[in-house]
Design an enzyme around this catalytic site. Structure first.
Site, PDB file in Angstrom:
ATOM      1  N   LYS A   1      96.053 -32.546 -17.620  1.00  0.00           N
ATOM      2  CA  LYS A   1      95.221 -31.538 -18.086  1.00  0.00           C
ATOM      3  C   LYS A   1      93.409 -31.517 -17.123  1.00  0.00           C
ATOM      4  O   LYS A   1      93.447 -32.809 -16.795  1.00  0.00           O
ATOM      5  CB  LYS A   1      93.751 -31.406 -19.635  1.00  0.00           C
ATOM      6  CG  LYS A   1      92.352 -31.238 -20.010  1.00  0.00           C
ATOM      7  CD  LYS A   1      91.812 -31.958 -21.041  1.00  0.00           C
ATOM      8  CE  LYS A   1      90.567 -32.904 -20.247  1.00  0.00           C
ATOM      9  NZ  LYS A   1      89.712 -31.655 -18.913  1.00  0.00           N
TER      10      LYS A   1
ATOM     11  N   GLU B   1      91.508 -45.700 -14.522  1.00  0.00           N
ATOM     12  CA  GLU B   1      90.867 -45.323 -13.378  1.00  0.00           C
ATOM     13  C   GLU B   1      89.130 -45.078 -13.324  1.00  0.00           C
ATOM     14  O   GLU B   1      89.193 -44.015 -13.410  1.00  0.00           O
ATOM     15  CB  GLU B   1      91.367 -44.570 -11.717  1.00  0.00           C
ATOM     16  CG  GLU B   1      93.304 -45.103 -11.645  1.00  0.00           C
ATOM     17  CD  GLU B   1      93.308 -46.851 -10.322  1.00  0.00           C
ATOM     18  OE1 GLU B   1      91.886 -47.747 -10.718  1.00  0.00           O
ATOM     19  OE2 GLU B   1      93.729 -46.757 -10.579  1.00  0.00           O
TER      20      GLU B   1
ATOM     21  N   CYS C   1      85.050 -42.542  -5.831  1.00  0.00           N
ATOM     22  CA  CYS C   1      84.700 -43.679  -7.068  1.00  0.00           C
ATOM     23  C   CYS C   1      84.574 -45.045  -5.653  1.00  0.00           C
ATOM     24  O   CYS C   1      83.865 -45.773  -6.763  1.00  0.00           O
ATOM     25  CB  CYS C   1      85.959 -43.680  -7.702  1.00  0.00           C
ATOM     26  SG  CYS C   1      87.602 -43.657  -6.979  1.00  0.00           S
TER      27      CYS C   1
ATOM     28  N   GLU D   1      75.914 -46.404 -11.231  1.00  0.00           N
ATOM     29  CA  GLU D   1      76.753 -45.068 -10.438  1.00  0.00           C
ATOM     30  C   GLU D   1      75.768 -43.643  -9.911  1.00  0.00           C
ATOM     31  O   GLU D   1      75.844 -43.263 -10.882  1.00  0.00           O
ATOM     32  CB  GLU D   1      77.927 -45.303 -10.952  1.00  0.00           C
ATOM     33  CG  GLU D   1      79.106 -44.220  -9.625  1.00  0.00           C
ATOM     34  CD  GLU D   1      80.819 -43.773 -10.201  1.00  0.00           C
ATOM     35  OE1 GLU D   1      80.760 -44.144 -11.226  1.00  0.00           O
ATOM     36  OE2 GLU D   1      80.880 -43.711  -9.321  1.00  0.00           O
TER      37      GLU D   1
HETATM   38  P1  NAD Z   1      84.653 -37.872 -16.867  1.00  0.00           P
HETATM   39  O1  NAD Z   1      84.650 -38.377 -17.593  1.00  0.00           O
HETATM   40  O2  NAD Z   1      83.772 -37.173 -16.959  1.00  0.00           O
HETATM   41  O3  NAD Z   1      85.908 -36.706 -17.076  1.00  0.00           O
HETATM   42  C1  NAD Z   1      87.307 -36.883 -16.861  1.00  0.00           C
HETATM   43  C2  NAD Z   1      88.253 -36.278 -17.570  1.00  0.00           C
HETATM   44  O4  NAD Z   1      88.069 -36.345 -18.810  1.00  0.00           O
HETATM   45  C3  NAD Z   1      87.805 -34.449 -17.402  1.00  0.00           C
HETATM   46  O5  NAD Z   1      89.203 -34.166 -17.025  1.00  0.00           O
HETATM   47  C4  NAD Z   1      87.638 -34.210 -18.740  1.00  0.00           C
HETATM   48  O6  NAD Z   1      87.795 -33.195 -19.244  1.00  0.00           O
HETATM   49  C5  NAD Z   1      87.917 -35.327 -19.156  1.00  0.00           C
HETATM   50  N1  NAD Z   1      87.329 -36.242 -20.973  1.00  0.00           N
HETATM   51  C6  NAD Z   1      85.886 -35.619 -21.482  1.00  0.00           C
HETATM   52  N2  NAD Z   1      86.015 -36.716 -22.215  1.00  0.00           N
HETATM   53  C7  NAD Z   1      87.325 -37.222 -22.984  1.00  0.00           C
HETATM   54  C8  NAD Z   1      86.988 -37.664 -24.470  1.00  0.00           C
HETATM   55  N3  NAD Z   1      87.252 -38.526 -24.642  1.00  0.00           N
HETATM   56  N4  NAD Z   1      89.194 -37.842 -24.072  1.00  0.00           N
HETATM   57  C9  NAD Z   1      89.695 -37.623 -23.219  1.00  0.00           C
HETATM   58  N5  NAD Z   1      89.420 -36.445 -21.677  1.00  0.00           N
HETATM   59  C10 NAD Z   1      88.122 -36.465 -22.098  1.00  0.00           C
HETATM   60  O7  NAD Z   1      84.141 -38.046 -15.234  1.00  0.00           O
HETATM   61  P2  NAD Z   1      83.918 -36.862 -14.196  1.00  0.00           P
HETATM   62  O8  NAD Z   1      82.607 -36.912 -14.031  1.00  0.00           O
HETATM   63  O9  NAD Z   1      85.084 -36.103 -14.327  1.00  0.00           O
HETATM   64  O10 NAD Z   1      84.514 -37.790 -13.013  1.00  0.00           O
HETATM   65  C11 NAD Z   1      83.188 -38.433 -12.414  1.00  0.00           C
HETATM   66  C12 NAD Z   1      83.762 -39.917 -12.671  1.00  0.00           C
HETATM   67  O11 NAD Z   1      84.744 -40.724 -11.895  1.00  0.00           O
HETATM   68  C13 NAD Z   1      83.408 -41.303 -11.526  1.00  0.00           C
HETATM   69  O12 NAD Z   1      82.429 -42.328 -12.345  1.00  0.00           O
HETATM   70  C14 NAD Z   1      84.020 -41.931 -11.374  1.00  0.00           C
HETATM   71  O13 NAD Z   1      83.520 -43.283 -10.148  1.00  0.00           O
HETATM   72  C15 NAD Z   1      85.657 -41.143 -11.620  1.00  0.00           C
HETATM   73  N6  NAD Z   1      85.950 -41.966 -10.664  1.00  0.00           N
HETATM   74  C16 NAD Z   1      87.521 -43.021 -10.715  1.00  0.00           C
HETATM   75  C17 NAD Z   1      88.459 -42.905  -9.778  1.00  0.00           C
HETATM   76  C18 NAD Z   1      88.863 -44.111  -9.451  1.00  0.00           C
HETATM   77  O14 NAD Z   1      90.375 -44.152  -9.315  1.00  0.00           O
HETATM   78  N7  NAD Z   1      88.826 -45.824  -9.607  1.00  0.00           N
HETATM   79  C19 NAD Z   1      88.370 -41.937  -8.848  1.00  0.00           C
HETATM   80  C20 NAD Z   1      88.054 -40.673  -9.359  1.00  0.00           C
HETATM   81  C21 NAD Z   1      87.240 -40.935  -9.220  1.00  0.00           C
END
Ligand code: NAD
Length: 476
Positions: free
Chosen positions: A173, A248, A282, A379
């Site tokens: 997804k 992650e 990230c 962040e």
């Molecule tokens: P987010 O958590 O808002 O969304 C990520 C995904 O989760 C999306 O596909 C979203 O639809 C889904 N989602 C949302 N609510 C959910 C739920 N309750 N259950 C299951 N899935 C759900 O994150 P974002 O804003 O898309 O990404 C940015 C964040 O990701 C930043 O905090 C960044 O640091 C982190 N990030 C971490 C890494 C790593 O490797 N550690 C890499 C890239 C990004």
């Protein structure tokens, strides 16, 4: 206009409604995607379960051949994929220091080939006249992959390819903000893989697709990259069938510059690792601690670089930084900037949303700021960098570690031995010396503390898509 279907059991599947995908450089819709729901998750999991027995028993060499074929097909589609990545994420085709859509697609290809070549041989623990004890690595079943918007294609590849390599089948997804390049990747892969091995379910903003996957009894593991807040919810929802988890999550990486560094020599590199992809990575450098003896000079160099950066639509080849990927993230950047200003911070560049269409924010260097202010503690995930003065090395290591995140960290110095000793004192999954955020497909990467659980990449990452079965054969 692109219209994205889901892919379930090898076939395109539409939904009753669609949702728009916005190009952040223009603020306009450039694609639509199927608004999937829980029933599509059920269908995709059923397809993945049906494909699992054959895929998991496919000989290793054949699975490797098919994954290499996916890598080759991604390469053949590279220009088109780059354009999709730029349109949906806003990241430039080339980008600051070459960090752009080309790197995202190129990295996806490289990771696919390196991961395809990995293997998990049987380990022999004991083999004597009494018994032979072997450790086998077996696939888990159906893996659910949930991805964010910042590196959508590359992160999809990071999840999907090792899961498949280990013999699992997958339901992915993508983020509702960036489903387009992932859909193209799944389509390409489905031209090579047996039906049902890799399935795509897209969900509109606020849909129940992600939570349904996290709760689904037919999914054995969730691999999730995204915010810490969502990671916590997934962990809760995944408890029903004790799903395996790789999480992650967010980072708030500190970099510490020691007094022996020449500010002019190091400024461009520091600027790059903080600002490439607009800080929306990230493991970008998000808090920069600089020794007081070189503080003003380094701040001035960073500000000079920020002011000279070419910001614009990523489809222009000379653009270095594109827009922030979405309106909500832009609002967070503005909020943290306003709070820093209210606390007396000194803005050396930027600090403004650019007038006109799109979600552009000027690259912003902020001085005279310290821990306890939100821009340092949280962040920002945008093109804004707080630069913090320090005088004592033990104190600054303590401050760097005094944060719930623990993804990456870095020490900058000409004394490599001293820097390495200090780097090992940072509480983070990866510590760099004279570098930040640089990852590679054969070295493990993951967060400690609230930056995540588990690692990705290389043998260690591949093992997370398996369970151990110990085989003991008595000989006497
Ligand atoms: P987010 O958590 O808002 O969304 C990520 C995904 O989760 C999306 O596909 C979203 O639809 C889904 N989602 C949302 N609510 C959910 C739920 N309750 N259950 C299951 N899935 C759900 O994150 P974002 O804003 O898309 O990404 C940015 C964040 O990701 C930043 O905090 C960044 O640091 C982190 N990030 C971490 C890494 C790593 O490797 N550690 C890499 C890239 C990004």
């Amino acid at each position: 206009m692109e219209n994205i279907s889901m892919i379930i059991g090898g076939k395109p599947v539409a939904a009753a409604t669609t949702f728009p995908v916005i190009n952040p450089a223009t603020g306009s819709t450039f694609a639509t995607a199927a608004a999937g729901d829980a029933s599509h998750v059920d269908a995709a999991v059923a397809a993945a379960q049906a494909a699992f027995p054959e895929w998991s028993s496919t000989p290793d060499a054949e699975r490797q051949r098919l994954l290499h074929a996916i890598g080759a097909s991604l390469e053949a589609n590279m220009p088109a994929l780059m354009e999709l990545v730029t349109k949906e994420t806003g990241k430039p085709l080339n980008g600051l220091n070459g960090v752009g859509a080309g790197m995202e697609v190129g990295g996806s290809i490289a990771w696919t080939h390196v991961t395809a070549d990995l293997s998990l041989p049987v380990e022999v623990i004991q083999d004597n006249e009494v018994a032979r004890v072997e450790v086998h690595r077996k696939p888990l079943g159906v893996v659910g992959s949930i991805t964010p918007w910042n590196w959508p294609l590359m992160i999809a590849v990071w999840h999907v390819i090792p899961a498949l390599r280990a013999g699992n089948t997958v339901v992915i997804k993508p983020s509702e903000m960036t489903p387009v390049a992932t859909a193209r990747f799944v389509e390409i892969a489905n031209g090579i893989l047996p039906p049902g091995v890799l399935n795509l379910v897209t969900g509109a903003p606020g849909s129940d697709v992600g939570p349904t996957m996290a709760r689904h009894p037919g999914i054995a593991k969730i691999v999730f990259t995204g915010s810490t807040r969502t990671g916590r919810k997934i962990m809760e929802n995944a408890s029903g069938n004790l799903k395996r988890l790789t999480l992650e999550l967010g980072g708030n990486d500190a970099g510490i510059v020691l007094a022996d560094v020449d500010p002019k020599a190091v400024a461009a590199k520091l600027f790059g690792v903080a600002f490439h992809n607009n800080g929306q990575t990230c493991a970008s450098l998000k808090r920069l601690y600089v020794h007081e003896s070189i503080y003003e000079e380094l701040c001035a160099e960073l500000a000079k670089l920020a002011k000279a950066t070419v910001v614009g639509d990523g489809l222009n080849h000379d653009t270095q930084l594109g827009p922030v990927q979405n309106k909500a993230q832009l609002a967070i950047v503005e909020e943290l900037a306003a709070d820093a200003l209210a606390h007396g911070a000194r803005f050396l560049s930027g600090g403004h949303v650019r007038a006109g269409s799109g979600y552009f924010y000027e690259p912003t260097v902020v001085a005279d700021i310290t821990d306890g202010i939100r821009l340092v503690d949280e962040e920002p995930f945008g093109p804004i960098l707080p630069v913090i003065k320090y005088s004592d090395i033990d104190d600054v290591i303590r401050r760097a570690n005094d944060n719930p995140s623990g993804l990456g960290g870095s020490i900058w110095s000409n004394d490599l031995a001293k820097a390495a000793r200090l780097a090992l004192r940072l509480e983070c999954g990866t510590a760099w010396v004279n570098e930040h955020g640089a990852i590679q497909p054969d070295a493990p990467f993951g967060g400690v503390k609230q930056s995540g659980i588990g690692v990705e990449f290389g043998r260690y990452g591949l093992e997370e898509y398996t369970s151990i079965q110990t085989l003991k054969i008595m000989k006497a």
